[in-house]
Design a protein around this motif. Structure first.
Motif, PDB file in Angstrom:
ATOM      1  N   ALA A   1      39.308  40.988  36.237  1.00 31.06           N
ATOM      2  CA  ALA A   1      39.597  40.463  34.894  1.00 31.06           C
ATOM      3  C   ALA A   1      41.068  40.108  34.701  1.00 31.06           C
ATOM      4  CB  ALA A   1      39.121  41.452  33.833  1.00 31.06           C
TER       5      ALA A   1
ATOM      6  N   GLU B   1      34.737  44.038  38.341  1.00 33.87           N
ATOM      7  CA  GLU B   1      35.161  43.335  37.136  1.00 33.87           C
ATOM      8  C   GLU B   1      36.492  43.841  36.599  1.00 33.87           C
ATOM      9  OE1 GLU B   1      32.302  42.652  34.050  1.00 33.87           O
ATOM     10  OE2 GLU B   1      30.606  42.801  35.448  1.00 33.87           O
TER      11      GLU B   1
ATOM     12  N   VAL C   1      34.056  36.270  35.185  1.00 31.38           N
ATOM     13  CA  VAL C   1      34.502  37.474  35.887  1.00 31.38           C
ATOM     14  C   VAL C   1      33.303  38.238  36.446  1.00 31.38           C
ATOM     15  CG1 VAL C   1      35.588  39.730  35.582  1.00 31.38           C
ATOM     16  CG2 VAL C   1      36.662  37.681  34.617  1.00 31.38           C
TER      17      VAL C   1
ATOM     18  N   MET D   1      41.997  36.998  36.880  1.00 36.94           N
ATOM     19  CA  MET D   1      41.505  35.728  36.354  1.00 36.94           C
ATOM     20  C   MET D   1      42.201  35.344  35.054  1.00 36.94           C
ATOM     21  SD  MET D   1      39.785  34.480  38.606  1.00 36.94           S
ATOM     22  CE  MET D   1      39.482  33.009  37.616  1.00 36.94           C
TER      23      MET D   1
END
Length: 291
Positions: free
Chosen positions: A268, A264, A252, A271
């Motif tokens: 996050a 991020e 990430v 992902m």
């Protein structure tokens, strides 16, 4: 790299169609040839004349003129074509230098026509298609500031490479099949989404740009899922129990470096959903009955 969506010019299903009156078919008049091209779709029709006698027909019924490689050095015909006031596509003669090619565009501009597009089709051929010089194509774009197409003949195999090299469009043979055109359009959509930045000025254009990005995302997500499945088969401990939280955090963070606007915090959960989808797929495949 180029901006905006690249185009495909060729046969049925392309963004635009083109015909060469140099390839005269017995019993078919130039007017009938242009009408047949017009009937292939709603896109613009570009026509390469056989001689100056074809120019009045082109002025009346075509949307653009093609200066074919075979007569690129005929300055009289080039200038006459430019004076029609239609967009002009200039193909490079295989033996012409970059300077000579750009000089032809200059002839068009001298006649008051700045709507010039360059086309690099190369001099060597592969089975079924031309081999454009992609480095020369890029140089022409940088030197002239004009759009440059890559001529691929009847073979779209180099379509992805041409778009990645900065081609603003692909020129296929007028006889290219619908399958060839679809293959070229797929390269334009997928590779173009990764390499060409778009600045749409309407909701419709923005949605079309998003569709191209989503198409590329779908291809990449499918590929990622396949690779993740390979990892699950190779790991000592697979599935959700084998997740590596530290590796996922590093992933990430690295993605955020390339997508700083998202960052991020937003990447996050995205992902996490992608990883879990891959794990679920791997488990489904592992538990599926085998023949």
């Amino acid at each position: 790299m180029g901006t905006g969506p690249a185009v495909v010019i060729g046969g049925s299903g392309a963004d635009a169609h083109w015909i060469s009156l140099r390839d005269r078919r017995e019993g078919v008049s130039p007017a009938e040839s242009v009408a047949a091209a017009r009937a292939q779709g709603a896109g613009p029709v570009l026509v390469e004349p056989f001689s100056a006698e074809d120019l009045p027909l082109i002025a009346e019924r075509a949307d653009g003129t093609v200066v074919g490689a075979a007569w690129m050095r005929d300055s009289g015909l080039v200038r006459a074509a430019a004076r029609l006031g239609l967009p002009v596509l200039v193909q490079r003669d295989p033996s012409a230098t970059l300077e000579e090619w750009l000089e032809v565009a200059g002839h068009c501009v001298a006649e008051g026509n700045d709507g010039v597009v360059l086309c690099e089709s190369g001099g060597r051929t592969l089975p079924g298609g031309a081999t454009p010089d992609l480095a020369l194509m890029r140089a022409a774009r940088e030197r002239s500031g004009r759009p440059v197409l890559a001529g691929l003949g009847a073979d779209p195999a180099l379509a992805a490479a041409a778009i990645a090299a900065g081609a603003d469009g692909l020129l296929l043979d007028p006889s290219s099949t619908e399958r060839d055109v679809l293959a070229a359009r797929e390269a334009v959509k997928i590779v173009g989404a990764l390499t060409r930045r778009e600045t749409p000025d309407s909701v419709i254009a923005a949605r079309e740009a998003i569709d191209r990005v989503d198409a590329a995302l779908a291809v990449l997500l499918e590929r990622r899922a396949e690779l993740a499945g390979t990892i699950q088969r190779l790991k000592p401990v697979g599935g959700f129990a084998g997740r590596d939280a530290d590796r996922e955090r590093r992933l990430v963070a690295e993605m955020a470096r390339r997508a700083p606007v998202l960052g991020e915090a937003r990447l996050a959960p995205i992902m996490n959903a992608v990883i879990e989808a891959g794990l679920h797929l791997a488990e489904e495949r592992r538990s599926a009955p085998r023949d």
